[in-house]
Design a protein around this motif. Structure first.
Motif, PDB file in Angstrom:
ATOM      1  N   TYR A   7      87.048  20.865  32.313  1.00  0.00           N
ATOM      2  CA  TYR A   7      86.600  20.556  30.812  1.00  0.00           C
ATOM      3  C   TYR A   7      87.988  21.315  30.614  1.00  0.00           C
ATOM      4  CZ  TYR A   7      83.308  20.190  26.969  1.00  0.00           C
ATOM      5  OH  TYR A   7      82.037  20.227  26.476  1.00  0.00           O
ATOM      6  N   THR A  44      85.656  11.863  27.543  1.00  0.00           N
ATOM      7  CA  THR A  44      85.732  11.700  29.046  1.00  0.00           C
ATOM      8  C   THR A  44      86.479  10.745  29.340  1.00  0.00           C
ATOM      9  OG1 THR A  44      82.838  12.194  29.195  1.00  0.00           O
ATOM     10  CG2 THR A  44      84.089  11.344  30.880  1.00  0.00           C
ATOM     11  N   GLU A  51      87.209  13.013  36.953  1.00  0.00           N
ATOM     12  CA  GLU A  51      86.528  12.763  35.390  1.00  0.00           C
ATOM     13  C   GLU A  51      87.176  14.032  35.105  1.00  0.00           C
ATOM     14  OE1 GLU A  51      82.389  11.714  33.537  1.00  0.00           O
ATOM     15  OE2 GLU A  51      83.145  11.053  35.481  1.00  0.00           O
ATOM     16  N   ILE A  53      86.569  16.405  30.707  1.00  0.00           N
ATOM     17  CA  ILE A  53      86.446  16.416  30.188  1.00  0.00           C
ATOM     18  C   ILE A  53      87.043  16.792  29.204  1.00  0.00           C
ATOM     19  CG2 ILE A  53      84.402  16.973  27.992  1.00  0.00           C
ATOM     20  CD1 ILE A  53      82.121  16.646  30.967  1.00  0.00           C
TER      21      ILE A  53
END
Length: 149
Positions: A7, A44, A51, A53
């Motif tokens: 993140y 995202t 993945e 964010i």
């Protein structure tokens, strides 16, 4: 589904950064942009299938070297290409580290480095590490030369 995701807190460049990062790696894409009215809140995205964010959180926090994204590179050409693109507007550091134009730290590392330092001969590993410590962008040939000397 990936259990743990990186993140990343940006001031207001989350979408721009995610677009830039996804242009660098195969199997990368923007998955979802969450908006509040016209403003982008989060993006995202995937980088090489993983993945992440990105948040537009404002100027309260900035990146530092305590966290970096580590990229295993197959070849010197891949090291050179990523190094060039990520340092464009950013800055070089030591030992394969750099900061991109958004201040995020990256380690651009050829696969040869960990392979050479895991040598069973401690003297070879030491020579390779010493050579790497003197580099900004890591040179595979420089590592191989150190291992052979």
């Amino acid at each position: 589904m990936q259990k743990i995701k990186t993140y990343l807190w940006f001031d207001n460049q989350a979408e721009e950064a995610a677009t830039f990062y996804t242009s660098l790696f195969p199997d990368s894409e923007i998955l979802y942009v969450q908006r509040a009215g016209e403003a982008v809140m989060t993006v995202t995205f995937t980088l090489a299938g993983q993945e992440h964010i990105a948040l537009n959180g404002g100027p309260h926090f900035t990146f530092n070297e305590a966290v970096s994204l580590y990229v295993d590179c197959e070849t010197q050409e891949e090291v050179d290409e990523l190094w060039g693109k990520l340092t464009d507007g950013g800055e070089e550091s030591q030992c394969g580290w750099l900061k991109d134009r958004y201040g995020l730290s990256w380690q651009i590392v050829p696969k040869a480095l960990p392979e050479l330092v895991r040598q069973s001969d401690p003297a070879t590993a030491e020579r390779v590490m010493k050579a790497m410590l003197g580099m900004r962008k890591i040179s595979v040939q420089g590592l191989l030369d150190a291992a052979a000397s």
